[in-house]
Design an enzyme around this catalytic site. Structure first.
Site, PDB file in Angstrom:
ATOM      1  N   HIS A  45     -10.770  37.020   9.708  1.00 45.00           N
ATOM      2  CA  HIS A  45     -10.251  36.938  11.069  1.00 45.00           C
ATOM      3  C   HIS A  45     -11.011  37.897  11.975  1.00 45.00           C
ATOM      4  CE1 HIS A  45      -6.797  34.900   9.208  1.00 45.00           C
ATOM      5  NE2 HIS A  45      -6.547  34.424  10.411  1.00 45.00           N
ATOM      6  N   LYS A  69      -7.222  41.595  14.680  1.00 42.21           N
ATOM      7  CA  LYS A  69      -6.019  41.271  13.889  1.00 42.21           C
ATOM      8  C   LYS A  69      -5.528  42.528  13.174  1.00 42.21           C
ATOM      9  CE  LYS A  69      -4.098  37.902  10.660  1.00 42.21           C
ATOM     10  NZ  LYS A  69      -2.961  37.622  11.564  1.00 42.21           N
TER      11      LYS A  69
END
EC number: 1.17.1.8
Length: 268
Positions: free
Chosen positions: A156, A160
Protein backbone atom coordinates in the site's frame (compact mmCIF):
# COMPACT_ATOMS: atom_id res chain seq x y z
CA UNK A 1 -33.74 7.85 -3.84
CA UNK A 2 -31.46 6.44 -1.16
CA UNK A 3 -30.23 9.27 1.05
CA UNK A 4 -26.52 8.79 1.79
CA UNK A 5 -24.16 10.60 4.16
CA UNK A 6 -20.37 10.41 4.00
CA UNK A 7 -18.20 10.92 7.08
CA UNK A 8 -14.58 11.93 6.57
CA UNK A 9 -15.92 13.74 3.53
CA UNK A 10 -12.96 16.11 3.17
CA UNK A 11 -10.41 13.29 2.94
CA UNK A 12 -9.19 11.39 -0.10
CA UNK A 13 -11.56 8.47 0.33
CA UNK A 14 -14.40 10.77 1.34
CA UNK A 15 -14.13 12.67 -1.92
CA UNK A 16 -14.16 9.40 -3.86
CA UNK A 17 -17.28 8.32 -1.98
CA UNK A 18 -19.04 11.59 -2.78
CA UNK A 19 -18.21 11.12 -6.45
CA UNK A 20 -19.44 7.51 -6.40
CA UNK A 21 -22.75 8.52 -4.81
CA UNK A 22 -23.28 11.16 -7.48
CA UNK A 23 -22.61 8.58 -10.22
CA UNK A 24 -25.59 6.37 -9.32
CA UNK A 25 -27.93 7.99 -11.82
CA UNK A 26 -30.43 9.07 -9.19
CA UNK A 27 -30.58 5.77 -7.28
CA UNK A 28 -28.78 7.54 -4.44
CA UNK A 29 -28.02 11.10 -3.50
CA UNK A 30 -25.60 12.75 -1.11
CA UNK A 31 -27.72 14.49 1.52
CA UNK A 32 -25.12 14.99 4.27
CA UNK A 33 -21.34 15.23 4.52
CA UNK A 34 -19.38 15.26 7.78
CA UNK A 35 -15.79 15.87 8.80
CA UNK A 36 -13.86 16.81 11.94
CA UNK A 37 -15.49 19.60 13.97
CA UNK A 38 -12.22 21.57 13.90
CA UNK A 39 -11.85 21.34 10.12
CA UNK A 40 -11.43 24.69 8.40
CA UNK A 41 -13.57 23.30 5.57
CA UNK A 42 -16.78 23.03 7.64
CA UNK A 43 -19.49 24.88 5.75
CA UNK A 44 -17.92 24.33 2.33
CA UNK A 45 -19.98 22.65 -0.38
CA UNK A 46 -19.26 18.90 -0.45
CA UNK A 47 -19.54 18.72 -4.22
CA UNK A 48 -16.99 21.46 -4.68
CA UNK A 49 -14.62 19.72 -2.26
CA UNK A 50 -14.86 16.59 -4.41
CA UNK A 51 -14.28 18.55 -7.61
CA UNK A 52 -17.83 18.00 -8.86
CA UNK A 53 -19.19 21.51 -8.59
CA UNK A 54 -21.81 22.81 -6.19
CA UNK A 55 -24.44 20.27 -5.07
CA UNK A 56 -25.95 22.21 -2.18
CA UNK A 57 -24.70 19.94 0.63
CA UNK A 58 -22.59 21.83 3.20
CA UNK A 59 -19.84 20.04 5.11
CA UNK A 60 -20.89 19.59 8.74
CA UNK A 61 -18.67 19.14 11.77
CA UNK A 62 -21.32 17.36 13.84
CA UNK A 63 -22.87 14.04 12.79
CA UNK A 64 -25.58 14.37 15.43
CA UNK A 65 -26.97 17.47 13.77
CA UNK A 66 -27.53 15.78 10.40
CA UNK A 67 -28.80 12.32 11.43
CA UNK A 68 -32.30 13.14 10.20
CA UNK A 69 -30.97 13.97 6.75
CA UNK A 70 -29.78 10.52 5.63
CA UNK A 71 -30.79 6.85 5.53
CA UNK A 72 -27.32 5.29 5.56
CA UNK A 73 -23.89 6.54 6.64
CA UNK A 74 -20.71 5.48 4.85
CA UNK A 75 -17.70 5.56 7.18
CA UNK A 76 -14.07 5.06 6.09
CA UNK A 77 -12.31 6.85 8.95
CA UNK A 78 -10.53 5.58 12.08
CA UNK A 79 -11.71 3.03 14.66
CA UNK A 80 -12.04 5.64 17.42
CA UNK A 81 -14.14 7.87 15.16
CA UNK A 82 -16.21 5.05 13.72
CA UNK A 83 -17.16 3.73 17.16
CA UNK A 84 -18.54 7.16 18.09
CA UNK A 85 -20.42 7.33 14.81
CA UNK A 86 -21.90 3.89 15.43
CA UNK A 87 -23.46 5.11 18.65
CA UNK A 88 -24.94 8.14 16.88
CA UNK A 89 -26.43 5.97 14.14
CA UNK A 90 -27.66 3.44 16.65
CA UNK A 91 -29.60 6.11 18.52
CA UNK A 92 -31.03 7.53 15.29
CA UNK A 93 -31.70 4.06 13.80
CA UNK A 94 -29.61 4.76 10.72
CA UNK A 95 -27.93 2.04 8.65
CA UNK A 96 -24.15 2.03 8.18
CA UNK A 97 -21.54 0.94 5.67
CA UNK A 98 -18.17 0.64 7.42
CA UNK A 99 -14.88 0.38 5.56
CA UNK A 100 -12.68 1.47 8.47
CA UNK A 101 -9.83 -0.96 9.23
CA UNK A 102 -7.62 -1.48 12.27
CA UNK A 103 -10.30 -2.50 14.78
CA UNK A 104 -9.19 -4.58 17.77
CA UNK A 105 -11.02 -7.81 18.60
CA UNK A 106 -12.88 -6.06 21.43
CA UNK A 107 -13.88 -3.18 19.15
CA UNK A 108 -15.29 -5.64 16.63
CA UNK A 109 -17.47 -7.04 19.41
CA UNK A 110 -18.86 -3.54 20.01
CA UNK A 111 -19.64 -3.28 16.31
CA UNK A 112 -21.44 -6.63 16.36
CA UNK A 113 -23.44 -5.51 19.39
CA UNK A 114 -24.59 -2.36 17.58
CA UNK A 115 -25.69 -4.49 14.62
CA UNK A 116 -28.40 -5.97 16.83
CA UNK A 117 -30.16 -2.62 16.52
CA UNK A 118 -29.26 -1.38 13.03
CA UNK A 119 -28.19 -2.97 9.72
CA UNK A 120 -24.44 -2.67 9.13
CA UNK A 121 -22.27 -3.76 6.21
CA UNK A 122 -18.72 -4.10 7.54
CA UNK A 123 -15.93 -5.22 5.23
CA UNK A 124 -12.17 -4.92 5.09
CA UNK A 125 -12.44 -4.27 1.37
CA UNK A 126 -15.40 -3.17 -0.77
CA UNK A 127 -13.86 -4.05 -4.13
CA UNK A 128 -15.92 -6.56 -6.09
CA UNK A 129 -12.69 -8.15 -7.32
CA UNK A 130 -11.25 -8.60 -3.83
CA UNK A 131 -14.45 -10.23 -2.64
CA UNK A 132 -14.36 -12.61 -5.58
CA UNK A 133 -10.77 -13.40 -4.56
CA UNK A 134 -11.97 -14.27 -1.05
CA UNK A 135 -14.31 -16.84 -2.57
CA UNK A 136 -11.48 -18.24 -4.69
CA UNK A 137 -9.17 -18.38 -1.67
CA UNK A 138 -11.65 -20.49 0.25
CA UNK A 139 -11.82 -22.95 -2.65
CA UNK A 140 -8.04 -23.01 -3.17
CA UNK A 141 -7.35 -23.63 0.51
CA UNK A 142 -9.83 -26.50 0.67
CA UNK A 143 -8.43 -28.15 -2.48
CA UNK A 144 -4.74 -27.66 -1.74
CA UNK A 145 -5.14 -28.35 1.96
CA UNK A 146 -2.08 -29.01 4.08
CA UNK A 147 0.17 -29.78 1.11
CA UNK A 148 1.25 -26.18 0.54
CA UNK A 149 2.98 -23.29 2.27
CA UNK A 150 0.78 -20.19 2.38
CA UNK A 151 2.11 -16.64 2.29
CA UNK A 152 0.22 -13.35 1.96
CA UNK A 153 1.99 -10.33 0.49
CA UNK A 154 0.40 -6.88 0.47
CA UNK A 155 1.52 -3.42 -0.65
CA UNK A 156 0.00 0.00 0.00
CA UNK A 157 0.90 3.68 -0.20
CA UNK A 158 3.26 5.26 2.29
CA UNK A 159 0.42 6.95 4.22
CA UNK A 160 -1.39 3.78 5.33
CA UNK A 161 -1.12 3.53 9.11
CA UNK A 162 -2.10 -0.09 9.87
CA UNK A 163 -0.22 -3.24 8.89
CA UNK A 164 -0.93 -5.80 7.67
CA UNK A 165 -3.88 -4.36 5.81
CA UNK A 166 -7.38 -5.32 6.85
CA UNK A 167 -7.78 -7.03 3.50
CA UNK A 168 -4.66 -9.15 4.01
CA UNK A 169 -5.88 -10.17 7.45
CA UNK A 170 -9.30 -11.05 6.06
CA UNK A 171 -7.63 -13.17 3.38
CA UNK A 172 -5.69 -14.94 6.11
CA UNK A 173 -8.88 -15.54 8.09
CA UNK A 174 -10.63 -17.06 5.07
CA UNK A 175 -7.71 -19.41 4.37
CA UNK A 176 -7.31 -20.38 8.03
CA UNK A 177 -11.02 -21.10 8.44
CA UNK A 178 -11.04 -23.26 5.32
CA UNK A 179 -8.17 -25.30 6.79
CA UNK A 180 -9.60 -25.51 10.30
CA UNK A 181 -6.86 -23.35 11.78
CA UNK A 182 -6.97 -20.37 14.14
CA UNK A 183 -5.21 -17.45 12.45
CA UNK A 184 -4.20 -16.01 15.82
CA UNK A 185 -2.14 -19.15 16.46
CA UNK A 186 -0.59 -19.70 13.03
CA UNK A 187 0.06 -16.19 11.67
CA UNK A 188 3.68 -15.08 11.25
CA UNK A 189 4.12 -11.35 10.69
CA UNK A 190 7.44 -10.75 8.95
CA UNK A 191 10.66 -12.71 9.39
CA UNK A 192 14.14 -11.64 10.41
CA UNK A 193 17.38 -13.35 11.39
CA UNK A 194 17.77 -17.08 12.02
CA UNK A 195 14.14 -18.14 11.89
CA UNK A 196 14.73 -21.84 11.33
CA UNK A 197 12.78 -24.03 8.93
CA UNK A 198 9.26 -22.95 8.06
CA UNK A 199 6.47 -24.71 9.94
CA UNK A 200 3.96 -26.01 7.40
CA UNK A 201 0.86 -24.88 9.31
CA UNK A 202 1.92 -21.23 9.53
CA UNK A 203 0.41 -18.48 7.36
CA UNK A 204 2.98 -15.78 6.65
CA UNK A 205 2.37 -12.08 6.09
CA UNK A 206 4.69 -9.63 4.34
CA UNK A 207 3.97 -5.89 4.17
CA UNK A 208 5.22 -3.20 1.78
CA UNK A 209 4.59 0.54 2.23
CA UNK A 210 5.76 2.69 -0.66
CA UNK A 211 4.79 5.52 -2.96
CA UNK A 212 1.15 5.81 -3.99
CA UNK A 213 0.26 2.12 -4.29
CA UNK A 214 -3.54 1.93 -3.93
CA UNK A 215 -3.56 -1.71 -2.86
CA UNK A 216 -1.94 -4.95 -4.06
CA UNK A 217 -2.62 -8.35 -2.48
CA UNK A 218 -1.21 -11.75 -3.40
CA UNK A 219 -1.82 -15.07 -1.66
CA UNK A 220 0.79 -17.67 -2.52
CA UNK A 221 0.09 -21.40 -2.23
CA UNK A 222 3.50 -23.03 -2.75
CA UNK A 223 4.01 -26.78 -3.10
CA UNK A 224 6.92 -28.90 -4.31
CA UNK A 225 7.12 -28.35 -8.06
CA UNK A 226 4.30 -25.83 -8.46
CA UNK A 227 2.62 -22.83 -6.90
CA UNK A 228 -0.69 -21.06 -7.23
CA UNK A 229 -0.96 -17.29 -6.81
CA UNK A 230 -4.22 -15.41 -6.40
CA UNK A 231 -3.63 -11.69 -6.90
CA UNK A 232 -5.69 -8.53 -6.85
CA UNK A 233 -4.36 -5.09 -7.76
CA UNK A 234 -6.36 -1.91 -7.30
CA UNK A 235 -5.44 1.08 -9.47
CA UNK A 236 -8.01 3.54 -8.11
CA UNK A 237 -9.82 4.14 -4.81
CA UNK A 238 -12.99 4.54 -6.84
CA UNK A 239 -13.34 0.76 -6.95
CA UNK A 240 -13.72 0.75 -3.15
CA UNK A 241 -16.03 3.77 -3.23
CA UNK A 242 -18.35 2.23 -5.82
CA UNK A 243 -18.50 -0.99 -3.82
CA UNK A 244 -19.41 0.91 -0.66
CA UNK A 245 -22.21 2.76 -2.44
CA UNK A 246 -23.44 -0.55 -3.86
CA UNK A 247 -23.57 -1.85 -0.29
CA UNK A 248 -25.49 1.25 0.84
CA UNK A 249 -28.11 0.65 -1.85
CA UNK A 250 -28.30 -3.06 -0.98
CA UNK A 251 -29.05 -2.25 2.67
CA UNK A 252 -32.42 -0.71 1.84
CA UNK A 253 -35.13 -2.71 3.58
CA UNK A 254 -32.66 -5.00 5.37
CA UNK A 255 -33.25 -5.96 8.98
CA UNK A 256 -30.76 -5.23 11.74
CA UNK A 257 -27.68 -7.42 11.48
CA UNK A 258 -24.00 -7.54 10.60
CA UNK A 259 -23.41 -8.11 6.89
CA UNK A 260 -20.35 -8.04 4.64
CA UNK A 261 -19.65 -7.74 0.92
CA UNK A 262 -20.05 -11.48 0.44
CA UNK A 263 -23.70 -10.93 1.39
CA UNK A 264 -24.03 -7.86 -0.83
CA UNK A 265 -22.63 -9.72 -3.85
CA UNK A 266 -24.54 -12.96 -3.22
CA UNK A 267 -21.34 -14.98 -2.83
CA UNK A 268 -22.42 -16.97 0.23
Amino acid sequence: MRRIAVVGAAGRMGKNLIEAVQQTGGAAGLTAAVDRPDSTLVGADAGELAGLGRIGVPLSGDLGKVCEEFDVLIDFTHPSVTLKNIEQCRKARRAMVIGTTGFSADEKLLLAEAAKDIPIVFAANFSVGVNLCLKLLDTAARVLGDEVDIEIIEAHHRHKVDAPSGTALRMGEVVAQALGRDLREVAVYGREGQTGARARETIGFATVRAGDVVGDHTVLFAAEGERVEITHKASSRMTFARGAVRAALWLEGKESGLYDMQDVLGLR
